[in-house]
Each structure stands twice: as structure tokens, then as C-alpha cells.
Design a protein around this motif. Structure first.
Motif, short mmCIF file in Angstrom:
data_model
loop_
_atom_site.label_atom_id
_atom_site.label_comp_id
_atom_site.label_asym_id
_atom_site.label_seq_id
_atom_site.Cartn_x
_atom_site.Cartn_y
_atom_site.Cartn_z
N GLU A 33 0.86 -1.18 0.00
CA GLU A 33 0.00 0.00 0.00
C GLU A 33 0.90 1.23 0.00
O GLU A 33 1.87 1.29 0.74
N ILE A 34 0.58 2.20 -0.84
CA ILE A 34 1.40 3.40 -0.97
C ILE A 34 0.55 4.63 -0.72
O ILE A 34 -0.52 4.78 -1.32
N GLN A 35 1.03 5.50 0.16
CA GLN A 35 0.39 6.79 0.40
C GLN A 35 1.44 7.84 0.09
O GLN A 35 2.54 7.80 0.63
N SER A 36 1.10 8.79 -0.78
CA SER A 36 2.07 9.79 -1.20
C SER A 36 1.45 11.18 -1.18
O SER A 36 0.31 11.36 -1.59
N VAL A 37 2.22 12.14 -0.68
CA VAL A 37 1.81 13.53 -0.67
C VAL A 37 2.91 14.33 -1.37
O VAL A 37 4.08 14.29 -0.94
N ALA A 38 2.56 15.02 -2.44
CA ALA A 38 3.54 15.78 -3.20
C ALA A 38 4.29 16.75 -2.29
O ALA A 38 3.69 17.47 -1.50
N GLY A 39 5.60 16.74 -2.41
CA GLY A 39 6.44 17.64 -1.64
C GLY A 39 6.69 17.21 -0.21
O GLY A 39 7.48 17.84 0.50
N VAL A 43 4.73 6.93 2.03
CA VAL A 43 4.75 5.87 3.03
C VAL A 43 4.37 4.59 2.32
O VAL A 43 3.35 4.51 1.63
N PHE A 44 5.22 3.56 2.45
CA PHE A 44 5.00 2.27 1.84
C PHE A 44 4.72 1.28 2.96
O PHE A 44 5.53 1.12 3.86
N THR A 45 3.57 0.62 2.89
CA THR A 45 3.21 -0.40 3.88
C THR A 45 3.12 -1.74 3.18
O THR A 45 2.44 -1.87 2.16
N VAL A 46 3.83 -2.72 3.72
CA VAL A 46 3.87 -4.06 3.14
C VAL A 46 3.07 -5.00 4.02
O VAL A 46 3.25 -5.03 5.24
N TYR A 47 2.19 -5.78 3.41
CA TYR A 47 1.39 -6.77 4.12
C TYR A 47 1.78 -8.16 3.60
O TYR A 47 1.77 -8.40 2.41
#
Length: 50
Positions: A33-39, A43-47
Motif C-alpha cells: 500500500e502506498i500513500q504519497s503527498v507531493a512535496g 509511506v509504503f506499507t507491506v502486508y
């Protein structure tokens, strides 16, 4: 030491790390799962199954 300048990205590296990690995660029947905010960054979460 030689570097792969032609393949390197401006921030460094070749950009293969996430692709390799994703393949390994899928082989083990997990997901990423990837959560990204420009600038701000990502955050990369591995399950992985237990």
C-alpha cells in the motif's frame, strides 16, 4: 567504480527497488500500500500473510 549514469534518475538510483520489492511481495501472496503527498514524501506499507 562505474555508475549507470544513463539509467540513473536525478535523485539517484535506477528506480528498480520498488518494482523488485513488489515482485517479492506478490510471490509471497502479500500486497503493498502506498500513500504519497507531493512535496512531503511517501509511506509504503507491506502486508504479508502469517
Amino acid at each position: 567504480m562505474r555508475t549507470a549514469v544513463a539509467r540513473a534518475r536525478p535523485g539517484g538510483g535506477t528506480g528498480l527497488g520498488l518494482a523488485i520489492a513488489q515482485q517479492n511481495i506478490l510471490i509471497h501472496q502479500g500486497w503493498i500500500e502506498i500513500q504519497s503527498v507531493a512535496g512531503q514524501g511517501s509511506v509504503f506499507t507491506v502486508y504479508l500473510p502469517v
